[in-house]
Design a protein around this motif. Structure first.
Motif, mmCIF file in Angstrom:
data_model
loop_
_atom_site.group_PDB
_atom_site.id
_atom_site.type_symbol
_atom_site.label_atom_id
_atom_site.label_comp_id
_atom_site.label_asym_id
_atom_site.label_seq_id
_atom_site.Cartn_x
_atom_site.Cartn_y
_atom_site.Cartn_z
ATOM 1 N N TRP A 1 0.820 -1.203 0.000
ATOM 2 C CA TRP A 1 0.000 0.000 0.000
ATOM 3 C C TRP A 1 0.863 1.266 0.000
ATOM 4 N N SER A 2 1.960 1.238 0.725
ATOM 5 C CA SER A 2 2.868 2.388 0.771
ATOM 6 C C SER A 2 3.458 2.669 -0.614
ATOM 7 N N ARG A 3 3.752 1.621 -1.367
ATOM 8 C CA ARG A 3 4.290 1.808 -2.716
ATOM 9 C C ARG A 3 3.240 2.467 -3.616
ATOM 10 N N TRP A 4 1.978 2.072 -3.472
ATOM 11 C CA TRP A 4 0.900 2.689 -4.255
ATOM 12 C C TRP A 4 0.770 4.175 -3.882
ATOM 13 N N GLU A 5 0.863 4.476 -2.595
ATOM 14 C CA GLU A 5 0.759 5.871 -2.166
ATOM 15 C C GLU A 5 1.934 6.685 -2.698
ATOM 16 N N ASN A 6 3.137 6.135 -2.620
ATOM 17 C CA ASN A 6 4.329 6.840 -3.089
ATOM 18 C C ASN A 6 4.277 7.078 -4.602
ATOM 19 N N ALA A 7 3.642 6.143 -5.330
ATOM 20 C CA ALA A 7 3.504 6.294 -6.783
ATOM 21 C C ALA A 7 2.315 7.177 -7.154
ATOM 22 N N LYS A 8 1.598 7.662 -6.135
ATOM 23 C CA LYS A 8 0.438 8.551 -6.323
ATOM 24 C C LYS A 8 -0.671 7.906 -7.161
ATOM 25 N N VAL A 9 -0.903 6.616 -6.920
ATOM 26 C CA VAL A 9 -1.988 5.899 -7.618
ATOM 27 C C VAL A 9 -2.917 5.202 -6.625
ATOM 28 N N ALA A 10 -2.862 5.627 -5.354
ATOM 29 C CA ALA A 10 -3.641 4.955 -4.317
ATOM 30 C C ALA A 10 -5.141 5.090 -4.512
ATOM 31 N N ASP A 11 -5.558 6.049 -5.353
ATOM 32 C CA ASP A 11 -6.988 6.245 -5.595
ATOM 33 C C ASP A 11 -7.495 5.425 -6.768
ATOM 34 N N ARG A 12 -6.621 4.621 -7.384
ATOM 35 C CA ARG A 12 -7.004 3.837 -8.559
ATOM 36 C C ARG A 12 -7.096 2.360 -8.198
ATOM 37 N N SER A 13 -8.281 1.839 -8.313
ATOM 38 C CA SER A 13 -8.523 0.453 -7.902
ATOM 39 C C SER A 13 -7.938 -0.536 -8.904
ATOM 40 N N PRO A 14 -7.255 -1.570 -8.426
ATOM 41 C CA PRO A 14 -6.753 -2.611 -9.332
ATOM 42 C C PRO A 14 -7.857 -3.484 -9.903
ATOM 43 N N ASN A 15 -9.106 -3.251 -9.460
ATOM 44 C CA ASN A 15 -10.238 -3.997 -10.009
ATOM 45 C C ASN A 15 -10.856 -3.313 -11.223
ATOM 46 N N LEU A 16 -10.325 -2.157 -11.615
ATOM 47 C CA LEU A 16 -10.813 -1.454 -12.794
ATOM 48 C C LEU A 16 -10.031 -1.893 -14.029
ATOM 49 N N ALA A 17 -10.678 -1.767 -15.178
ATOM 50 C CA ALA A 17 -10.065 -2.210 -16.434
ATOM 51 C C ALA A 17 -9.666 -1.010 -17.274
ATOM 52 N N PRO A 18 -8.427 -0.981 -17.794
ATOM 53 C CA PRO A 18 -8.023 0.104 -18.681
ATOM 54 C C PRO A 18 -8.583 -0.084 -20.087
#
Length: 390
Positions: free
Chosen positions: A173-190
């Motif tokens: 979770w800390s890595r996601w926050e540091n990469a500034k993507v913590a608001d993007r769910s991995p359950n979403l599809a690009p």
């Protein structure tokens, strides 16, 4: 909390690692057994942790249990191929079904018992699910927590120690926050929104690969498993394109979710059907992605010689037709189609790079309804669909 009871709801804001450790350590200290459920009041997603004497026996829930199951098999149990049909057969054999919260745990334990998988593989599979579940719980800004001590799952495999799981999750979770993507769910599809802009920024081979990969059918976690990388690496790679509006992240259903009930299946079947006749797989995939995300049904026909028979069978409400194709041109195919009563009133839109006066006159002579640029733009395509469909 009294033994053998259901607790009152507890609202937890910012359910961070320290709060998680405090909660689970308290449950361990009191040797609590039962089902611990977290609910996101905004999305109404629910996640379940089955506890035995404070340790985690199994975790499940969330938006994509079957997708998670497939990822789990690919990652941890590669000797077991994923098949929804065989899964349903196996569950019937064990007198269970997909509506049962613990069907995954039952499958894993049965495979260990039958020595199809090792106990360590079974534990790895349980950890895989628990990590994904805890990450999603952490990502929720606020959760409602409740404990049902009447719903106890006795462990058949080694339980998971909560504190170690939480610490591992905190690192991710800390890595996601540091990469500034913590608001993007991995359950979403690009998905690709601006195909033309993407084509200008990438090579032809990269563009074709992205069109095949980002077709709206795989979420971030699915792509990570397919590409043998982490969800963070996938979302970080896509972030510049998302920020520029070339890509977007959308919700994607679990496998066969549209067909879980007769009513849902009938509703899907009532949606307008749009056909695309084009020998280019890339164009077909781009159009499918845009049209399906807008809620329409879609059929792609890449062999123009099979087009008329296929179209008669499926009876589309709107047809997009390429002009330049091998063996038969779009003009000739359109003229043939208009001779069939089935297509007398069906809108037929030509896909072409040329839309001069001569081209338009010839198109009108063979019965076309309209033109659309071959470099498909999502907004233009959907605007055309709305114009031509009732």
């Amino acid at each position: 909390m009294n033994a053998k009871t259901t607790s009152d709801n507890l609202i937890i804001r910012e359910f961070t690692a320290p709060k998680q450790i405090k909660l689970f350590i308290s449950l361990q200290k009191n040797q609590v057994s039962g089902q611990l459920t977290f609910t996101d009041p905004i999305s109404e997603n629910e996640w379940h942790f089955y506890l035995y004497l404070g340790n985690i026996v199994y975790a499940t829930g969330g938006v994509h249990p079957i997708r998670r199951w497939q990822r789990n098999l690919v990652t941890n149990l590669p000797q077991i191929p994923f098949s929804l049909a065989s899964l349903q057969e196996q569950l019937t054999e064990y007198e269970a079904d997909l509506s049962d919260n613990v069907w995954e745990y039952g499958q894993i334990c049965n495979w260990v018992k039958q020595e199809i998988i090792t106990p360590q593989q079974g534990k790895n599979a349980l950890l895989f699910a628990a990590r994904e579940i805890l990450f999603d719980v952490t990502q929720a800004r606020q959760v409602i927590c409740r404990l049902n001590q009447n719903d106890i799952l006795a462990p058949k495999l080694e339980p998971i120690e909560p504190e170690e799981l939480i610490k591992q999750n905190q690192q991710i979770w800390s890595r996601w926050e540091n990469a500034k993507v913590a608001d993007r769910s991995p359950n979403l599809a690009p998905v690709i929104l601006q195909a033309k802009e993407l084509q200008e920024k990438t090579s032809i081979s990269a563009y074709q690969s992205l069109c095949k990969l980002l077709n709206g059918n795989k979420n971030i976690r699915d792509l990570a498993v397919q590409l043998r990388t982490s969800p963070l690496q996938v979302i970080s790679s896509l972030s510049p394109y998302i920020q520029s509006g070339i890509f977007s992240l959308v919700e994607v259903p679990d496998f066969l979710e549209l067909f879980t009930t007769t009513e849902a299946h009938n509703n899907y079947q009532d949606r307008p059907l749009i056909a695309c006749v084009d020998d280019s797989l890339m164009i077909s995939q781009m159009m499918e992605q845009i049209i399906c995300l807008a809620g329409y049904r879609f059929i792609s026909i890449n062999d123009p010689m099979q087009a008329i028979s296929t179209l008669i069978e499926c009876q589309p409400d709107l047809i997009f037709l390429d002009i330049v194709m091998p063996k038969i041109s779009g003009y000739d195919l359109c003229a043939q189609m208009r001779k069939h009563q089935e297509f007398a009133e069906t809108p037929i839109v030509f896909l072409t790079a040329n839309s001069g006066i001569i081209d338009r006159l010839r198109a009108k002579m063979v019965g076309s309804t309209d033109f659309l640029k071959k470099t498909v733009d999502a907004d233009e395509l959907l605007q055309k669909v709305v114009e031509l469909l009732p």
